[in-house]
Design an enzyme around this catalytic site. Structure first.
Site, PDB file in Angstrom:
ATOM      1  N   ASN A   1       0.883  -1.173   0.000  1.00  0.00           N
ATOM      2  CA  ASN A   1       0.000   0.000   0.000  1.00  0.00           C
ATOM      3  C   ASN A   1       0.914   1.215   0.000  1.00  0.00           C
ATOM      4  O   ASN A   1       1.436   1.613   1.037  1.00  0.00           O
ATOM      5  CB  ASN A   1      -0.892  -0.024   1.249  1.00  0.00           C
ATOM      6  CG  ASN A   1      -1.726   1.243   1.383  1.00  0.00           C
ATOM      7  OD1 ASN A   1      -1.783   2.055   0.467  1.00  0.00           O
ATOM      8  ND2 ASN A   1      -2.367   1.398   2.544  1.00  0.00           N
ATOM      9  N   TRP A   2       1.117   1.769  -1.193  1.00  0.00           N
ATOM     10  CA  TRP A   2       2.064   2.886  -1.307  1.00  0.00           C
ATOM     11  C   TRP A   2       1.542   4.152  -0.632  1.00  0.00           C
ATOM     12  O   TRP A   2       2.297   5.098  -0.429  1.00  0.00           O
ATOM     13  CB  TRP A   2       2.342   3.183  -2.785  1.00  0.00           C
ATOM     14  CG  TRP A   2       3.131   2.140  -3.520  1.00  0.00           C
ATOM     15  CD1 TRP A   2       3.559   0.920  -3.045  1.00  0.00           C
ATOM     16  CD2 TRP A   2       3.595   2.217  -4.874  1.00  0.00           C
ATOM     17  NE1 TRP A   2       4.248   0.246  -4.024  1.00  0.00           N
ATOM     18  CE2 TRP A   2       4.288   1.014  -5.151  1.00  0.00           C
ATOM     19  CE3 TRP A   2       3.485   3.183  -5.876  1.00  0.00           C
ATOM     20  CZ2 TRP A   2       4.875   0.759  -6.406  1.00  0.00           C
ATOM     21  CZ3 TRP A   2       4.065   2.931  -7.123  1.00  0.00           C
ATOM     22  CH2 TRP A   2       4.759   1.726  -7.380  1.00  0.00           C
ATOM     23  N   LYS A   3       0.257   4.187  -0.339  1.00  0.00           N
ATOM     24  CA  LYS A   3      -0.374   5.404   0.217  1.00  0.00           C
ATOM     25  C   LYS A   3      -0.071   6.594  -0.706  1.00  0.00           C
ATOM     26  O   LYS A   3       0.075   6.414  -1.903  1.00  0.00           O
ATOM     27  CB  LYS A   3       0.068   5.636   1.657  1.00  0.00           C
ATOM     28  CG  LYS A   3      -0.157   4.379   2.514  1.00  0.00           C
ATOM     29  CD  LYS A   3      -0.090   4.621   3.982  1.00  0.00           C
ATOM     30  CE  LYS A   3      -0.313   3.302   4.724  1.00  0.00           C
ATOM     31  NZ  LYS A   3      -0.376   3.473   6.165  1.00  0.00           N
TER      32      LYS A   3
ATOM     33  N   HIS B   1      -9.772   1.428   4.439  1.00  0.00           N
ATOM     34  CA  HIS B   1      -8.527   1.639   5.183  1.00  0.00           C
ATOM     35  C   HIS B   1      -8.796   2.598   6.336  1.00  0.00           C
ATOM     36  O   HIS B   1      -9.580   3.545   6.192  1.00  0.00           O
ATOM     37  CB  HIS B   1      -7.439   2.188   4.254  1.00  0.00           C
ATOM     38  CG  HIS B   1      -6.096   2.163   4.906  1.00  0.00           C
ATOM     39  ND1 HIS B   1      -5.709   3.117   5.819  1.00  0.00           N
ATOM     40  CD2 HIS B   1      -5.079   1.283   4.819  1.00  0.00           C
ATOM     41  CE1 HIS B   1      -4.495   2.812   6.260  1.00  0.00           C
ATOM     42  NE2 HIS B   1      -4.096   1.707   5.661  1.00  0.00           N
TER      43      HIS B   1
ATOM     44  N   GLU C   1      -7.219   4.996   7.436  1.00  0.00           N
ATOM     45  CA  GLU C   1      -6.978   6.414   7.120  1.00  0.00           C
ATOM     46  C   GLU C   1      -8.177   7.018   6.392  1.00  0.00           C
ATOM     47  O   GLU C   1      -8.471   8.202   6.558  1.00  0.00           O
ATOM     48  CB  GLU C   1      -5.677   6.542   6.301  1.00  0.00           C
ATOM     49  CG  GLU C   1      -4.457   6.312   7.194  1.00  0.00           C
ATOM     50  CD  GLU C   1      -3.249   5.705   6.505  1.00  0.00           C
ATOM     51  OE1 GLU C   1      -3.175   5.735   5.266  1.00  0.00           O
ATOM     52  OE2 GLU C   1      -2.377   5.172   7.227  1.00  0.00           O
TER      53      GLU C   1
ATOM     54  N   GLU D   1      -5.947  -4.627  10.394  1.00  0.00           N
ATOM     55  CA  GLU D   1      -4.939  -3.594  10.602  1.00  0.00           C
ATOM     56  C   GLU D   1      -5.262  -2.816  11.874  1.00  0.00           C
ATOM     57  O   GLU D   1      -6.055  -1.865  11.847  1.00  0.00           O
ATOM     58  CB  GLU D   1      -4.921  -2.625   9.416  1.00  0.00           C
ATOM     59  CG  GLU D   1      -4.557  -3.276   8.099  1.00  0.00           C
ATOM     60  CD  GLU D   1      -3.932  -2.284   7.134  1.00  0.00           C
ATOM     61  OE1 GLU D   1      -2.812  -2.542   6.692  1.00  0.00           O
ATOM     62  OE2 GLU D   1      -4.549  -1.232   6.869  1.00  0.00           O
TER      63      GLU D   1
ATOM     64  N   GLY E   1       1.929   2.460  10.699  1.00  0.00           N
ATOM     65  CA  GLY E   1       2.899   3.533  10.530  1.00  0.00           C
ATOM     66  C   GLY E   1       3.564   3.964  11.822  1.00  0.00           C
ATOM     67  O   GLY E   1       4.237   5.000  11.864  1.00  0.00           O
TER      68      GLY E   1
ATOM     69  N   SER F   1       2.780  -1.942  10.405  1.00  0.00           N
ATOM     70  CA  SER F   1       4.213  -2.029  10.690  1.00  0.00           C
ATOM     71  C   SER F   1       4.784  -3.418  10.454  1.00  0.00           C
ATOM     72  O   SER F   1       5.723  -3.837  11.128  1.00  0.00           O
ATOM     73  CB  SER F   1       4.523  -1.541  12.109  1.00  0.00           C
ATOM     74  OG  SER F   1       4.170  -0.167  12.246  1.00  0.00           O
TER      75      SER F   1
ATOM     76  N   GLY G   1       2.555  -1.112   4.278  1.00  0.00           N
ATOM     77  CA  GLY G   1       2.674   0.306   3.974  1.00  0.00           C
ATOM     78  C   GLY G   1       4.128   0.695   3.770  1.00  0.00           C
ATOM     79  O   GLY G   1       4.713   0.508   2.700  1.00  0.00           O
ATOM     80  N   GLY G   2       4.740   1.239   4.808  1.00  0.00           N
ATOM     81  CA  GLY G   2       6.094   1.784   4.720  1.00  0.00           C
ATOM     82  C   GLY G   2       7.096   0.843   4.070  1.00  0.00           C
ATOM     83  O   GLY G   2       7.894   1.264   3.216  1.00  0.00           O
TER      84      GLY G   2
HETATM   85  P1  PGA Z   1       2.382   0.386   7.632  1.00  0.00           P
HETATM   86  O1  PGA Z   1       0.957   0.603   6.914  1.00  0.00           O
HETATM   87  O2  PGA Z   1       2.922  -0.935   7.120  1.00  0.00           O
HETATM   88  O3  PGA Z   1       3.209   1.556   7.200  1.00  0.00           O
HETATM   89  O4  PGA Z   1       2.139   0.351   9.102  1.00  0.00           O
HETATM   90  C1  PGA Z   1       0.092  -0.473   6.677  1.00  0.00           C
HETATM   91  C2  PGA Z   1      -1.199   0.042   6.098  1.00  0.00           C
HETATM   92  O5  PGA Z   1      -1.672   1.097   6.544  1.00  0.00           O
HETATM   93  O6  PGA Z   1      -1.770  -0.574   5.190  1.00  0.00           O
END
Ligand code: PGA
Length: 249
Positions: free
Chosen positions: A11-13, A96, A98, A167, A173, A211, A232-233
Protein backbone atom coordinates in the site's frame (compact mmCIF):
# COMPACT_ATOMS: atom_id res chain seq x y z
CA UNK A 1 -6.84 -30.35 1.86
CA UNK A 2 -7.22 -27.20 -0.18
CA UNK A 3 -4.63 -24.56 0.73
CA UNK A 4 -5.70 -21.03 1.45
CA UNK A 5 -4.38 -18.48 -1.02
CA UNK A 6 -1.69 -16.11 0.22
CA UNK A 7 -1.27 -12.49 -0.74
CA UNK A 8 1.23 -9.75 0.00
CA UNK A 9 -0.05 -6.34 -1.07
CA UNK A 10 1.93 -3.13 -0.90
CA UNK A 11 0.00 0.00 0.00
CA UNK A 12 2.06 2.89 -1.31
CA UNK A 13 -0.37 5.40 0.22
CA UNK A 14 0.21 8.98 -1.03
CA UNK A 15 3.87 8.42 -1.85
CA UNK A 16 5.87 8.31 -5.03
CA UNK A 17 6.16 10.06 -8.34
CA UNK A 18 7.01 8.97 -11.85
CA UNK A 19 10.74 8.62 -11.23
CA UNK A 20 10.47 7.10 -7.75
CA UNK A 21 7.83 4.61 -8.91
CA UNK A 22 9.98 3.52 -11.84
CA UNK A 23 12.95 2.89 -9.55
CA UNK A 24 10.84 1.03 -6.99
CA UNK A 25 9.22 -1.16 -9.65
CA UNK A 26 12.61 -1.90 -11.23
CA UNK A 27 13.81 -3.15 -7.87
CA UNK A 28 10.71 -5.20 -7.08
CA UNK A 29 10.45 -6.77 -10.53
CA UNK A 30 14.16 -7.61 -10.63
CA UNK A 31 13.77 -9.82 -7.59
CA UNK A 32 10.18 -11.04 -7.83
CA UNK A 33 10.42 -13.91 -10.32
CA UNK A 34 7.60 -16.40 -9.84
CA UNK A 35 6.56 -15.94 -6.21
CA UNK A 36 4.74 -18.66 -4.30
CA UNK A 37 2.06 -16.21 -3.20
CA UNK A 38 0.02 -13.49 -4.83
CA UNK A 39 1.75 -10.10 -4.87
CA UNK A 40 0.19 -6.72 -5.57
CA UNK A 41 1.00 -3.01 -5.41
CA UNK A 42 -1.82 -0.61 -4.52
CA UNK A 43 -0.74 2.67 -6.05
CA UNK A 44 -2.05 6.25 -6.19
CA UNK A 45 -4.65 6.63 -8.95
CA UNK A 46 -2.62 8.98 -11.20
CA UNK A 47 0.05 6.31 -11.59
CA UNK A 48 -2.19 3.40 -12.55
CA UNK A 49 -1.26 3.68 -16.23
CA UNK A 50 2.45 3.90 -15.46
CA UNK A 51 2.39 0.88 -13.18
CA UNK A 52 0.08 -1.12 -15.46
CA UNK A 53 2.55 -0.75 -18.31
CA UNK A 54 5.56 -1.64 -16.14
CA UNK A 55 4.08 -4.74 -14.47
CA UNK A 56 2.63 -6.24 -17.68
CA UNK A 57 3.77 -9.84 -17.99
CA UNK A 58 5.08 -9.96 -14.42
CA UNK A 59 3.69 -11.59 -11.27
CA UNK A 60 2.97 -8.18 -9.72
CA UNK A 61 -0.75 -7.40 -9.77
CA UNK A 62 -2.09 -3.87 -9.80
CA UNK A 63 -4.22 -2.50 -7.00
CA UNK A 64 -5.97 0.76 -6.14
CA UNK A 65 -6.17 2.32 -2.67
CA UNK A 66 -9.86 3.20 -2.81
CA UNK A 67 -12.85 2.98 -5.14
CA UNK A 68 -16.07 4.92 -5.40
CA UNK A 69 -19.29 3.32 -4.24
CA UNK A 70 -20.93 4.84 -7.33
CA UNK A 71 -20.72 3.77 -10.96
CA UNK A 72 -20.56 7.22 -12.57
CA UNK A 73 -21.91 10.74 -12.34
CA UNK A 74 -21.54 13.90 -10.29
CA UNK A 75 -19.06 12.67 -7.69
CA UNK A 76 -16.17 15.09 -8.06
CA UNK A 77 -12.81 13.56 -7.26
CA UNK A 78 -14.05 9.98 -7.16
CA UNK A 79 -12.72 7.08 -9.23
CA UNK A 80 -15.15 4.32 -10.20
CA UNK A 81 -14.51 0.58 -10.32
CA UNK A 82 -15.14 0.68 -14.07
CA UNK A 83 -12.34 3.23 -14.49
CA UNK A 84 -10.00 1.03 -12.45
CA UNK A 85 -10.85 -1.93 -14.69
CA UNK A 86 -9.70 0.14 -17.68
CA UNK A 87 -6.21 0.05 -16.15
CA UNK A 88 -6.15 -3.66 -15.32
CA UNK A 89 -6.71 -3.18 -11.61
CA UNK A 90 -7.20 -6.50 -9.80
CA UNK A 91 -7.50 -5.29 -6.18
CA UNK A 92 -8.92 -2.26 -4.42
CA UNK A 93 -8.34 -1.48 -0.77
CA UNK A 94 -11.61 -0.43 0.88
CA UNK A 95 -12.14 0.88 4.39
CA UNK A 96 -8.53 1.64 5.18
CA UNK A 97 -8.43 3.23 8.63
CA UNK A 98 -6.98 6.41 7.12
CA UNK A 99 -10.10 6.73 4.96
CA UNK A 100 -12.37 5.92 7.88
CA UNK A 101 -10.53 8.48 10.04
CA UNK A 102 -9.81 11.36 7.64
CA UNK A 103 -12.64 10.93 5.13
CA UNK A 104 -15.44 9.90 7.44
CA UNK A 105 -16.07 6.56 5.79
CA UNK A 106 -18.66 4.53 7.66
CA UNK A 107 -19.17 0.77 7.72
CA UNK A 108 -22.02 1.28 5.24
CA UNK A 109 -19.80 3.26 2.84
CA UNK A 110 -17.11 0.62 3.03
CA UNK A 111 -19.64 -2.14 2.30
CA UNK A 112 -20.98 -0.21 -0.71
CA UNK A 113 -17.45 0.27 -2.03
CA UNK A 114 -16.68 -3.44 -1.63
CA UNK A 115 -19.81 -4.27 -3.63
CA UNK A 116 -18.98 -1.72 -6.34
CA UNK A 117 -15.52 -3.30 -6.73
CA UNK A 118 -16.80 -6.87 -6.84
CA UNK A 119 -19.46 -5.99 -9.38
CA UNK A 120 -16.66 -5.04 -11.76
CA UNK A 121 -14.54 -8.09 -10.98
CA UNK A 122 -12.10 -6.28 -8.68
CA UNK A 123 -11.22 -8.02 -5.43
CA UNK A 124 -11.80 -5.68 -2.50
CA UNK A 125 -9.22 -5.80 0.29
CA UNK A 126 -11.53 -4.97 3.18
CA UNK A 127 -9.66 -3.35 6.06
CA UNK A 128 -10.82 -3.68 9.65
CA UNK A 129 -9.10 -2.69 12.85
CA UNK A 130 -9.47 -1.22 16.31
CA UNK A 131 -8.03 1.95 17.77
CA UNK A 132 -5.79 1.82 20.83
CA UNK A 133 -8.65 3.05 23.02
CA UNK A 134 -10.89 0.29 21.71
CA UNK A 135 -8.22 -2.35 22.37
CA UNK A 136 -7.66 -1.07 25.88
CA UNK A 137 -11.41 -1.22 26.47
CA UNK A 138 -11.43 -4.88 25.33
CA UNK A 139 -13.51 -3.97 22.31
CA UNK A 140 -11.16 -5.32 19.63
CA UNK A 141 -13.18 -8.31 18.46
CA UNK A 142 -16.46 -6.42 18.80
CA UNK A 143 -15.16 -3.61 16.59
CA UNK A 144 -13.63 -5.73 13.83
CA UNK A 145 -16.65 -8.05 13.82
CA UNK A 146 -18.98 -5.10 13.38
CA UNK A 147 -16.85 -3.71 10.56
CA UNK A 148 -16.71 -7.06 8.76
CA UNK A 149 -20.38 -7.86 9.36
CA UNK A 150 -21.44 -4.71 7.52
CA UNK A 151 -19.56 -5.91 4.44
CA UNK A 152 -20.68 -9.55 4.67
CA UNK A 153 -24.32 -8.56 5.01
CA UNK A 154 -24.16 -6.26 2.02
CA UNK A 155 -22.33 -8.77 -0.19
CA UNK A 156 -24.29 -11.92 0.59
CA UNK A 157 -23.02 -14.75 -1.65
CA UNK A 158 -20.34 -12.51 -3.12
CA UNK A 159 -18.57 -12.41 0.23
CA UNK A 160 -16.64 -15.48 -0.89
CA UNK A 161 -14.57 -13.25 -3.19
CA UNK A 162 -13.17 -10.71 -0.73
CA UNK A 163 -9.80 -10.41 0.97
CA UNK A 164 -9.82 -9.16 4.58
CA UNK A 165 -6.99 -7.16 6.13
CA UNK A 166 -6.73 -6.85 9.90
CA UNK A 167 -4.94 -3.59 10.60
CA UNK A 168 -4.88 -2.44 14.22
CA UNK A 169 -4.97 1.35 13.92
CA UNK A 170 -2.37 1.75 16.66
CA UNK A 171 0.10 -0.37 14.66
CA UNK A 172 -0.17 1.49 11.34
CA UNK A 173 2.90 3.53 10.53
CA UNK A 174 3.92 3.57 14.18
CA UNK A 175 6.59 0.90 14.18
CA UNK A 176 4.51 -0.80 16.84
CA UNK A 177 3.34 -4.20 15.56
CA UNK A 178 0.71 -6.44 17.05
CA UNK A 179 2.45 -9.46 18.55
CA UNK A 180 1.96 -12.64 16.52
CA UNK A 181 -0.33 -13.92 19.28
CA UNK A 182 -2.41 -10.73 19.38
CA UNK A 183 -2.81 -10.76 15.62
CA UNK A 184 -3.58 -14.48 15.46
CA UNK A 185 -6.34 -14.14 18.05
CA UNK A 186 -8.11 -11.51 15.96
CA UNK A 187 -7.52 -13.40 12.72
CA UNK A 188 -9.08 -16.52 14.24
CA UNK A 189 -12.17 -14.52 15.19
CA UNK A 190 -12.38 -13.07 11.68
CA UNK A 191 -11.94 -16.55 10.17
CA UNK A 192 -14.83 -17.85 12.24
CA UNK A 193 -16.96 -14.96 11.08
CA UNK A 194 -16.06 -15.63 7.44
CA UNK A 195 -16.91 -19.30 7.95
CA UNK A 196 -20.42 -18.28 8.90
CA UNK A 197 -20.67 -16.72 5.42
CA UNK A 198 -19.73 -20.09 3.93
CA UNK A 199 -16.86 -22.50 3.36
CA UNK A 200 -15.56 -20.57 0.37
CA UNK A 201 -15.42 -17.33 2.34
CA UNK A 202 -13.42 -19.04 5.08
CA UNK A 203 -10.80 -20.00 2.47
CA UNK A 204 -10.16 -16.37 1.52
CA UNK A 205 -6.92 -14.74 2.68
CA UNK A 206 -6.87 -12.68 5.86
CA UNK A 207 -3.90 -10.30 5.76
CA UNK A 208 -2.20 -8.61 8.67
CA UNK A 209 -1.22 -4.96 8.30
CA UNK A 210 0.45 -2.52 10.65
CA UNK A 211 4.21 -2.03 10.69
CA UNK A 212 4.86 -5.41 9.11
CA UNK A 213 8.47 -5.37 7.91
CA UNK A 214 11.30 -7.58 6.73
CA UNK A 215 12.30 -8.35 10.32
CA UNK A 216 8.94 -9.30 11.82
CA UNK A 217 7.09 -10.74 8.80
CA UNK A 218 8.15 -14.37 9.19
CA UNK A 219 6.87 -14.59 12.77
CA UNK A 220 3.55 -13.00 11.90
CA UNK A 221 3.12 -15.08 8.76
CA UNK A 222 3.83 -18.28 10.70
CA UNK A 223 0.53 -17.86 12.54
CA UNK A 224 -2.20 -20.27 11.51
CA UNK A 225 -4.68 -17.66 10.31
CA UNK A 226 -2.36 -14.99 8.90
CA UNK A 227 -2.32 -15.47 5.12
CA UNK A 228 -0.25 -12.51 4.05
CA UNK A 229 0.25 -8.83 4.62
CA UNK A 230 -0.89 -5.36 3.67
CA UNK A 231 2.37 -3.46 3.73
CA UNK A 232 2.67 0.31 3.97
CA UNK A 233 6.09 1.78 4.72
CA UNK A 234 8.06 -1.37 3.93
CA UNK A 235 6.47 -1.62 0.47
CA UNK A 236 8.37 1.52 -0.56
CA UNK A 237 11.70 -0.29 -0.31
CA UNK A 238 12.12 -3.04 -2.88
CA UNK A 239 14.42 -5.22 -0.76
CA UNK A 240 12.14 -5.05 2.28
CA UNK A 241 9.01 -5.76 0.25
CA UNK A 242 10.70 -8.72 -1.47
CA UNK A 243 11.82 -10.11 1.90
CA UNK A 244 8.20 -10.06 3.09
CA UNK A 245 7.05 -11.78 -0.11
CA UNK A 246 9.69 -14.45 0.45
CA UNK A 247 8.57 -14.92 4.04
CA UNK A 248 4.99 -15.48 2.87
CA UNK A 249 5.90 -18.08 0.25
P1 PGA B 1 2.38 0.39 7.63
O1 PGA B 1 0.96 0.60 6.91
O2 PGA B 1 2.92 -0.94 7.12
O3 PGA B 1 3.21 1.56 7.20
O4 PGA B 1 2.14 0.35 9.10
C1 PGA B 1 0.09 -0.47 6.68
C2 PGA B 1 -1.20 0.04 6.10
O5 PGA B 1 -1.67 1.10 6.54
O6 PGA B 1 -1.77 -0.57 5.19
Amino acid sequence: MQQRKKLVAGNWKMNGGLAANAALLDGVLAGLGAPACGVAACVPAPYLAQVQARVAGSALALGAQDVSAFASGAYTGEVSAGMLVDFGVAYAIVGHSERRQYHGETDATVAAKALAALDKGITPIVCVGETLAEREADQTVAVVSRQLAAVLTKLGDKAAAIVVAYEPVWAIGTGRTASPEQAQAVHAALRAQLAEAGEAAAMQPILYGGSMNAANAAQLLAQADIDGGLIGGASLKAADFLAIVAAAG
